[in-house]
Motif scaffolding. Structure first.
Motif, PDB file in Angstrom:
ATOM      1  N   SER A  49       0.550  -0.992  -0.242  1.00  0.00           N
ATOM      2  CA  SER A  49      -0.039   0.219  -0.133  1.00  0.00           C
ATOM      3  C   SER A  49       0.746   1.232   0.019  1.00  0.00           C
ATOM      4  CB  SER A  49      -0.706   0.190   1.243  1.00  0.00           C
ATOM      5  OG  SER A  49      -0.399  -0.161   2.218  1.00  0.00           O
ATOM      6  N   GLY A  50       2.358   1.151   0.474  1.00  0.00           N
ATOM      7  CA  GLY A  50       2.828   2.152   0.888  1.00  0.00           C
ATOM      8  C   GLY A  50       3.313   2.817  -0.476  1.00  0.00           C
ATOM      9  N   LEU A  51       3.897   1.526  -0.819  1.00  0.00           N
ATOM     10  CA  LEU A  51       4.766   2.194  -2.513  1.00  0.00           C
ATOM     11  C   LEU A  51       3.541   2.704  -3.144  1.00  0.00           C
ATOM     12  CD1 LEU A  51       6.559   1.390  -4.455  1.00  0.00           C
ATOM     13  CD2 LEU A  51       5.811  -0.699  -5.178  1.00  0.00           C
ATOM     14  N   VAL A  52       1.816   1.605  -3.452  1.00  0.00           N
ATOM     15  CA  VAL A  52       0.914   2.396  -4.418  1.00  0.00           C
ATOM     16  C   VAL A  52       0.918   4.122  -4.055  1.00  0.00           C
ATOM     17  CG1 VAL A  52      -1.780   2.347  -5.412  1.00  0.00           C
ATOM     18  CG2 VAL A  52      -0.123   0.795  -4.649  1.00  0.00           C
ATOM     19  N   GLU A  53       0.754   4.448  -2.887  1.00  0.00           N
ATOM     20  CA  GLU A  53      -0.054   5.778  -2.006  1.00  0.00           C
ATOM     21  C   GLU A  53       1.339   6.864  -2.914  1.00  0.00           C
ATOM     22  OE1 GLU A  53      -3.028   6.749  -1.677  1.00  0.00           O
ATOM     23  OE2 GLU A  53      -3.137   4.494  -1.572  1.00  0.00           O
ATOM     24  N   ALA A  54       3.082   6.280  -2.900  1.00  0.00           N
ATOM     25  CA  ALA A  54       3.601   6.815  -3.792  1.00  0.00           C
ATOM     26  C   ALA A  54       3.958   7.523  -4.776  1.00  0.00           C
ATOM     27  CB  ALA A  54       5.118   6.077  -2.753  1.00  0.00           C
ATOM     28  N   LEU A  55       3.332   6.695  -5.656  1.00  0.00           N
ATOM     29  CA  LEU A  55       2.878   6.295  -7.159  1.00  0.00           C
ATOM     30  C   LEU A  55       2.217   7.068  -7.547  1.00  0.00           C
ATOM     31  CD1 LEU A  55       4.764   3.005  -8.163  1.00  0.00           C
ATOM     32  CD2 LEU A  55       5.710   4.946  -8.144  1.00  0.00           C
ATOM     33  N   ARG A  56       1.365   7.285  -6.772  1.00  0.00           N
ATOM     34  CA  ARG A  56      -0.495   8.045  -7.569  1.00  0.00           C
ATOM     35  C   ARG A  56       0.118   9.118  -7.791  1.00  0.00           C
ATOM     36  NH1 ARG A  56      -6.265   6.320  -5.064  1.00  0.00           N
ATOM     37  NH2 ARG A  56      -5.078   6.530  -3.557  1.00  0.00           N
ATOM     38  N   PRO A  57       1.129  10.052  -6.410  1.00  0.00           N
ATOM     39  CA  PRO A  57       0.629  11.564  -6.933  1.00  0.00           C
ATOM     40  C   PRO A  57       1.467  11.800  -8.301  1.00  0.00           C
ATOM     41  CG  PRO A  57       1.213  11.557  -4.591  1.00  0.00           C
ATOM     42  CD  PRO A  57       1.051  10.121  -5.497  1.00  0.00           C
ATOM     43  N   PHE A  58       2.296  10.927  -8.989  1.00  0.00           N
ATOM     44  CA  PHE A  58       3.265  11.674  -9.885  1.00  0.00           C
ATOM     45  C   PHE A  58       2.317  11.621 -11.249  1.00  0.00           C
ATOM     46  CE2 PHE A  58       6.642   9.599  -7.404  1.00  0.00           C
ATOM     47  CZ  PHE A  58       7.626  10.347  -7.507  1.00  0.00           C
ATOM     48  N   VAL A  59       0.744  10.576 -11.013  1.00  0.00           N
ATOM     49  CA  VAL A  59       0.319  10.374 -12.006  1.00  0.00           C
ATOM     50  C   VAL A  59      -1.825  11.778 -11.847  1.00  0.00           C
ATOM     51  CG1 VAL A  59       0.483   8.690 -13.618  1.00  0.00           C
ATOM     52  CG2 VAL A  59      -0.608   8.267 -11.965  1.00  0.00           C
ATOM     53  N   SER A  60      -1.599  12.508 -10.633  1.00  0.00           N
ATOM     54  CA  SER A  60      -2.301  13.253 -10.575  1.00  0.00           C
ATOM     55  C   SER A  60      -2.886  14.019 -11.676  1.00  0.00           C
ATOM     56  CB  SER A  60      -1.908  14.190  -9.176  1.00  0.00           C
ATOM     57  OG  SER A  60      -3.086  15.034  -9.010  1.00  0.00           O
ATOM     58  N   PRO A  61      -4.365  14.349 -11.351  1.00  0.00           N
ATOM     59  CA  PRO A  61      -5.170  13.472 -11.009  1.00  0.00           C
ATOM     60  C   PRO A  61      -5.922  12.346 -11.614  1.00  0.00           C
ATOM     61  CG  PRO A  61      -5.906  15.811 -12.759  1.00  0.00           C
ATOM     62  CD  PRO A  61      -4.036  15.116 -13.345  1.00  0.00           C
ATOM     63  N   TRP A  62      -5.401  11.383 -12.709  1.00  0.00           N
ATOM     64  CA  TRP A  62      -5.718  10.551 -13.312  1.00  0.00           C
ATOM     65  C   TRP A  62      -6.133   9.388 -12.365  1.00  0.00           C
ATOM     66  CZ3 TRP A  62      -6.994  12.126 -17.676  1.00  0.00           C
ATOM     67  CH2 TRP A  62      -6.506  12.744 -18.410  1.00  0.00           C
ATOM     68  N   LEU A  63      -5.400   9.441 -11.080  1.00  0.00           N
ATOM     69  CA  LEU A  63      -6.256   8.199 -10.143  1.00  0.00           C
ATOM     70  C   LEU A  63      -5.964   8.990  -8.827  1.00  0.00           C
ATOM     71  CD1 LEU A  63      -3.118   5.895 -10.699  1.00  0.00           C
ATOM     72  CD2 LEU A  63      -5.300   6.283 -11.603  1.00  0.00           C
ATOM     73  N   GLU A  64      -7.063  10.100  -8.959  1.00  0.00           N
ATOM     74  CA  GLU A  64      -8.216  10.412  -7.308  1.00  0.00           C
ATOM     75  C   GLU A  64      -8.686  10.126  -7.392  1.00  0.00           C
ATOM     76  OE1 GLU A  64      -7.842  14.621  -7.635  1.00  0.00           O
ATOM     77  OE2 GLU A  64      -5.762  15.180  -7.879  1.00  0.00           O
ATOM     78  N   GLY A  65      -9.289   9.402  -5.751  1.00  0.00           N
ATOM     79  CA  GLY A  65     -10.395   8.968  -5.841  1.00  0.00           C
ATOM     80  C   GLY A  65     -10.089   7.499  -6.376  1.00  0.00           C
TER      81      GLY A  65
END
Length: 217
Positions: free
Chosen positions: A55-71
């Motif tokens: 989960s920590g790895l997923v949460e660290a990577l999501r901001p790199f493609v914001s806003p596409w994976l928000e939510g």
């Protein structure tokens, strides 16, 4: 010290916003450049504990493609846990057996993306995580994708990152791969590394084939 023709790399990675300047007093390694540009993430591959919490790895990577994976909502079923989605956990603790099964899921806008794999190590299965995120990104319509290159994750469009390899922004590319076609096909999706422009495409394709997509209410 900035790399020569940094603007060229920014164009390849579809980067338009402002970024911190390079330190003029020291030379950057390639991964430091990507990290400074917001198109790279360095991590420690070994979690140091089993089972591995992704989960920590997923949460660290999501901001790199914001806003596409928000939510998006990430869940995981670790080895030894019951699956809340309804799958029955098979018994058995043999090496590589059903007792070492992981299931990672990402739910976004009515779709659930899931990958299942077996692992007995204390290392992150980074390519499984990237396959999951890339499947959601493909549905979102953005060209941005995640690519695993050892202990660095690179973010950008496939063709742009491939060209960055060809032009030397990422070291290690030495032309065509040496493996035969049948050998390439036999490489497991989670073992595919981004050493060449061709292997980047294979990494995406093999990851795509491992992800299951379902509709949720």
């Amino acid at each position: 010290m900035a790399i020569p023709d940094e603007q060229r790399l920014r164009d390849l990675l579809h980067l338009t916003g402002p970024v911190p300047p390079a330190n003029p007093l020291r030379r950057e390694y390639w991964d430091e450049t990507f990290i400074r540009l917001g198109r790279g993430y360095g991590f420690e591959p070994e979690a140091g504990v089993y089972p591995v919490d992704h989960s920590g790895l997923v949460e660290a990577l999501r901001p790199f493609v914001s806003p596409w994976l928000e939510g998006a909502r990430f869940t995981q079923v670790l080895p030894g846990e019951n699956d809340p989605a309804g799958d029955v956990l098979a018994s058995g603790g043999e090496a590589g057996g059903p007792g070492h099964r992981y299931t990672l899921r990402l739910t976004l806008e009515g779709r659930r993306y899931g990958v299942t794999f077996q692992d007995i190590s204390e290392y992150f299965n980074v390519n499984a995580v990237l396959a999951l995120l890339n499947a959601a990104l493909e549905t979102c319509g953005t060209p941005l994708r995640f690519f695993g290159l050892g202990d660095v994750v690179v973010v950008g469009p496939l063709r742009g990152v491939q060209q960055a390899l060809r032009e030397g922004f990422i070291p290690g590319y030495e032309g065509e791969g040496i493996l035969e076609a049948w050998e390439l096909e036999s490489i497991d999706a989670w073992s595919e590394s981004g050493d060449t422009p061709e292997s980047l495409a294979r990494q995406l394709d093999k990851g795509r084939r491992r992800v299951q997509v379902s509709l949720v209410v």
